[in-house]
Design a protein around this motif. Structure first.
Motif, mmCIF file in Angstrom:
data_model
loop_
_atom_site.group_PDB
_atom_site.id
_atom_site.type_symbol
_atom_site.label_atom_id
_atom_site.label_comp_id
_atom_site.label_asym_id
_atom_site.label_seq_id
_atom_site.Cartn_x
_atom_site.Cartn_y
_atom_site.Cartn_z
ATOM 1 N N GLY A 66 5.237 11.354 -0.262
ATOM 2 C CA GLY A 66 4.584 12.634 -0.555
ATOM 3 C C GLY A 66 5.336 13.428 -1.593
ATOM 4 N N GLY A 67 5.099 14.731 -1.505
ATOM 5 C CA GLY A 67 4.547 15.481 -0.391
ATOM 6 C C GLY A 67 5.343 15.259 0.911
ATOM 7 N N THR A 68 4.670 15.560 1.989
ATOM 8 C CA THR A 68 5.326 15.473 3.286
ATOM 9 C C THR A 68 4.422 14.771 4.290
ATOM 10 O OG1 THR A 68 6.294 17.635 2.765
ATOM 11 C CG2 THR A 68 6.575 16.843 5.005
ATOM 12 N N PRO A 69 4.586 13.454 4.456
ATOM 13 C CA PRO A 69 3.754 12.746 5.440
ATOM 14 C C PRO A 69 3.899 13.316 6.854
ATOM 15 C CG PRO A 69 4.866 11.198 4.016
ATOM 16 C CD PRO A 69 5.433 12.540 3.689
ATOM 17 N N SER A 70 5.061 13.967 7.128
ATOM 18 C CA SER A 70 5.246 14.469 8.493
ATOM 19 C C SER A 70 4.381 15.701 8.792
ATOM 20 C CB SER A 70 6.731 14.721 8.798
ATOM 21 O OG SER A 70 7.424 15.287 7.726
ATOM 22 N N VAL A 71 3.428 16.054 7.898
ATOM 23 C CA VAL A 71 2.428 17.065 8.284
ATOM 24 C C VAL A 71 1.280 16.404 9.077
ATOM 25 C CG1 VAL A 71 2.858 18.581 6.301
ATOM 26 C CG2 VAL A 71 0.998 16.930 6.184
ATOM 27 N N LEU A 72 1.230 15.055 9.069
ATOM 28 C CA LEU A 72 0.142 14.377 9.789
ATOM 29 C C LEU A 72 0.465 14.261 11.278
ATOM 30 C CD1 LEU A 72 -0.989 13.758 7.006
ATOM 31 C CD2 LEU A 72 -1.296 11.405 7.676
ATOM 32 N N ASN A 73 -0.557 14.365 12.114
ATOM 33 C CA ASN A 73 -0.340 14.200 13.555
ATOM 34 C C ASN A 73 -0.731 12.786 13.987
ATOM 35 O OD1 ASN A 73 -3.144 14.090 13.924
ATOM 36 N ND2 ASN A 73 -3.292 16.311 14.215
ATOM 37 N N PHE A 74 -0.559 12.519 15.272
ATOM 38 C CA PHE A 74 -0.798 11.169 15.794
ATOM 39 C C PHE A 74 -2.207 10.674 15.450
ATOM 40 C CE2 PHE A 74 -2.519 8.367 19.044
ATOM 41 C CZ PHE A 74 -1.582 7.348 19.049
ATOM 42 N N GLN A 131 -7.872 21.231 6.826
ATOM 43 C CA GLN A 131 -7.740 20.649 5.485
ATOM 44 C C GLN A 131 -7.114 19.249 5.586
ATOM 45 O OE1 GLN A 131 -5.138 22.779 2.825
ATOM 46 N NE2 GLN A 131 -6.079 21.897 1.002
ATOM 47 N N VAL A 132 -6.120 19.105 6.474
ATOM 48 C CA VAL A 132 -5.489 17.786 6.630
ATOM 49 C C VAL A 132 -6.488 16.814 7.272
ATOM 50 C CG1 VAL A 132 -3.495 16.527 7.550
ATOM 51 C CG2 VAL A 132 -3.208 18.878 6.797
ATOM 52 N N ASP A 133 -7.339 17.322 8.162
ATOM 53 C CA ASP A 133 -8.384 16.470 8.755
ATOM 54 C C ASP A 133 -9.353 15.977 7.681
ATOM 55 O OD1 ASP A 133 -7.856 16.121 11.423
ATOM 56 O OD2 ASP A 133 -8.768 18.027 12.016
ATOM 57 N N THR A 134 -9.790 16.904 6.827
ATOM 58 C CA THR A 134 -10.718 16.512 5.749
ATOM 59 C C THR A 134 -10.048 15.514 4.816
ATOM 60 O OG1 THR A 134 -11.604 18.740 5.857
ATOM 61 C CG2 THR A 134 -12.212 17.458 3.920
ATOM 62 N N PHE A 135 -8.770 15.773 4.528
ATOM 63 C CA PHE A 135 -8.019 14.858 3.662
ATOM 64 C C PHE A 135 -7.959 13.455 4.292
ATOM 65 C CE2 PHE A 135 -3.939 12.815 2.772
ATOM 66 C CZ PHE A 135 -4.064 12.625 1.407
ATOM 67 N N THR A 136 -7.716 13.424 5.609
ATOM 68 C CA THR A 136 -7.632 12.127 6.312
ATOM 69 C C THR A 136 -8.977 11.390 6.216
ATOM 70 O OG1 THR A 136 -6.033 13.095 7.826
ATOM 71 C CG2 THR A 136 -7.049 11.030 8.528
ATOM 72 N N GLN A 180 -4.343 11.571 13.183
ATOM 73 C CA GLN A 180 -4.580 11.335 11.753
ATOM 74 C C GLN A 180 -3.934 10.011 11.312
ATOM 75 O OE1 GLN A 180 -2.977 15.152 10.854
ATOM 76 N NE2 GLN A 180 -4.980 16.157 10.824
ATOM 77 N N PHE A 181 -2.684 9.791 11.746
ATOM 78 C CA PHE A 181 -2.036 8.509 11.403
ATOM 79 C C PHE A 181 -2.807 7.341 12.020
ATOM 80 C CE2 PHE A 181 2.222 10.641 10.658
ATOM 81 C CZ PHE A 181 2.328 10.230 9.353
ATOM 82 N N ILE A 239 0.866 -1.192 0.000
ATOM 83 C CA ILE A 239 0.000 0.000 0.000
ATOM 84 C C ILE A 239 0.895 1.232 0.000
ATOM 85 C CG2 ILE A 239 -1.654 1.366 1.355
ATOM 86 C CD1 ILE A 239 -2.869 -1.199 2.364
ATOM 87 N N TYR A 240 0.623 2.156 -0.922
ATOM 88 C CA TYR A 240 1.326 3.442 -0.933
ATOM 89 C C TYR A 240 0.303 4.539 -0.628
ATOM 90 C CZ TYR A 240 3.502 7.710 -2.480
ATOM 91 O OH TYR A 240 3.979 9.000 -2.512
ATOM 92 N N ILE A 241 0.648 5.439 0.262
ATOM 93 C CA ILE A 241 -0.267 6.534 0.616
ATOM 94 C C ILE A 241 0.433 7.867 0.343
ATOM 95 C CG2 ILE A 241 -1.574 7.593 2.509
ATOM 96 C CD1 ILE A 241 -1.665 4.772 3.755
ATOM 97 N N HIS A 242 -0.173 8.659 -0.521
ATOM 98 C CA HIS A 242 0.448 9.933 -0.905
ATOM 99 C C HIS A 242 -0.141 11.069 -0.072
ATOM 100 C CE1 HIS A 242 2.783 12.403 -3.669
ATOM 101 N NE2 HIS A 242 1.801 13.287 -3.607
ATOM 102 N N ILE A 243 0.702 11.728 0.709
ATOM 103 C CA ILE A 243 0.266 12.869 1.521
ATOM 104 C C ILE A 243 0.715 14.137 0.784
ATOM 105 C CG2 ILE A 243 0.335 13.954 3.795
ATOM 106 C CD1 ILE A 243 -0.805 11.085 3.848
ATOM 107 N N PRO A 244 -0.228 14.852 0.159
ATOM 108 C CA PRO A 244 0.157 15.843 -0.858
ATOM 109 C C PRO A 244 0.393 17.259 -0.334
ATOM 110 C CG PRO A 244 -2.204 15.609 -0.818
ATOM 111 C CD PRO A 244 -1.689 14.739 0.281
ATOM 112 N N PHE A 245 0.886 17.397 0.877
ATOM 113 C CA PHE A 245 1.086 18.742 1.424
ATOM 114 C C PHE A 245 2.570 18.970 1.714
ATOM 115 C CE2 PHE A 245 -3.098 17.227 2.940
ATOM 116 C CZ PHE A 245 -3.904 18.113 2.241
ATOM 117 N N CYS A 246 3.043 20.175 1.390
ATOM 118 C CA CYS A 246 4.424 20.548 1.744
ATOM 119 C C CYS A 246 4.413 21.955 2.313
ATOM 120 C CB CYS A 246 5.331 20.513 0.516
ATOM 121 S SG CYS A 246 5.562 18.865 -0.115
ATOM 122 N N LYS A 247 5.381 22.223 3.196
ATOM 123 C CA LYS A 247 5.416 23.563 3.800
ATOM 124 C C LYS A 247 6.046 24.575 2.843
ATOM 125 C CE LYS A 247 5.284 21.674 8.429
ATOM 126 N NZ LYS A 247 6.080 21.185 9.543
#
Ligand code: SF4
Length: 378
Positions: free
Chosen positions: A61-69, A30-35, A71-72, A4-12
């Motif tokens: 990603g993107g940057t998966p490290s924009v997700l919090n506990f 927005q990250v909540d809605t995405f989750t 959300q993961f 499984i690959y999960i693309h987290i499409p957000f970058c700072k």
């Protein structure tokens, strides 16, 4: 087995060389809605892998490290609810060094992650600035040291060589810094100027000094020798691993194991066709909300599959298994491959050994040319 690959499409912020799909900046809601949408997509696509067990999960990603506990946690709960995930599955997260603070690493270590892939790219602050990375060299080193302290025993780092104005001496220093961190895996890519990126525009205006091909080749040769000297296996042209630490997720791609790609722009492969989700967060969310995932699909012809097989296999240290080639594609394509390989063997670019075809040390330098010789284009 499947992945499984999960693309987290957000970058700072936008790195100047990057052409991956991402949105710059993201509000928490927005990250909540995405989750929420990702979880819905997992439900909608639960049959894609035909019930295969999941051997690898990869957050990129993107940057998966924009997700919090939370959300993961919600994404993992859904994956485990819908799929059979192997107990020893490899679970990787790509992370930017400056996100790997003590507090965040503490969070990650309480989640199922057992592998970190850290986007260091360079330990040279001047080069990091040129390519607009957010971190500096010290943060890069601290990220690896802190990840170790938090119990991560399988750490990969990414490096880029042939950066604008980089000398062979500088590249040697970068490798020394990397080896000093005692990581298990290094992915090292020569810089490419992807069309449309900021770096590509800067090059076209003569604003950056492009590394000469000859110097790039010296960097590559030096790296391969050094990696082997330091105990790494060169198991793919751009990937080096200590024994037992090859990326299982990427290796599965190269062995044509099916995988499900979730999130905008993510690619999936079911053994016969490839499909890729729409590259827009808004359209992705909208399409999933009406239960009609938006994607494009390509059914692979035998020739497409053969060409992919040649390209991917030759880039790996396992090379092309001739038995596998014959089994998958039959006598005709098998003969076609061998006939075309013949000259490359004579020129010393390919080696035939133990019923396998490999790139030789000279062939590796012109890998793309050799691969094209073996591909079928008519
Ligand atoms: S952090 Fe990664 S995905 Fe985001 S812009 Fe930089 S290279 Fe691209």
């Amino acid at each position: 087995m499947a992945g499984i690959y999960i693309h987290i499409p957000f970058c700072k912020q936008r790195c100047t060389y990057c052409d991956f799909y991402k949105e710059i900046g993201s509000a928490d809601n927005q990250v909540d809605t995405f989750t929420d949408t990702l979880i819905q997509e997992i439900q909608l696509r639960k049959s894609y892998l035909n019930g295969d067990n999941i051997g690898t999960v990869y957050f990129g990603g993107g940057t998966p490290s924009v997700l919090n506990f939370n959300q993961f946690r919600r994404i993992f709960d859904e994956i485990h609810h819908v799929f059979n995930v192997d107990n020893d599955a490899e679970v990787t997260m790509e992370a930017n060094p400056d996100d790997l603070t003590d507090a965040y690493l503490e969070t990650l270590s309480s989640l199922p992650f057992n592998r970190l892939s850290i986007g260091i790219q360079s330990f040279n602050n001047k080069h990091l600035k040129i390519i607009n990375r957010r971190h500096d060299a010290q943060q890069a080193k601290n990220a690896v040291i802190n990840a170790r302290k938090h119990g991560f025993q399988n750490i990969s780092i990414d490096l880029i060589y042939a950066l604008p104005g980089q000398t062979i001496e500088d590249w040697k220093k970068q490798l020394e810094e990397a080896f000093n961190l005692n990581v298990e895996h290094i992915s090292a890519y020569g810089l490419t100027y992807e069309e449309g990126t900021a770096l590509w525009k800067q090059r076209n205006k003569g604003l950056v000094k492009v590394t000469e091909d000859e110097v790039t080749l010296q960097m590559f040769n030096y790296m391969r020798l050094k990696m082997i000297e330091k105990g790494f296996e060169s198991y793919e042209i751009s990937n080096y691993a200590k024994p037992g630490f090859r990326s299982r997720h990427n290796s599965a791609y190269w062995q044509f194991v099916p995988y499900l790609g979730l999130g905008p722009s993510a690619h999936s492969f079911d053994g016969k066709s490839r499909q890729w989700n729409i590259a827009s967060v808004q359209k992705y969310i909208q399409s999933i909300s009406i239960l009609k995932p938006s994607f494009e699909k390509e059914v692979l012809s035998e020739q497409d599959f053969y060409n992919d097989f040649i390209m991917v296999s030759l880039r790996t240290s396992d090379g092309i298994s001739l038995a596998d080639l014959k089994n998958r594609f039959g006598e005709e394509l098998f003969d076609y491959c061998l006939q075309n390989a013949d000259n490359q063997i004579k020129y010393g670019n390919l080696i035939l050994n133990n019923n396998r075809l490999f790139l030789s040390d000279t062939g590796v330098h012109i890998a793309n040319q050799v691969i094209i010789e073996l591909m079928k284009t008519d």
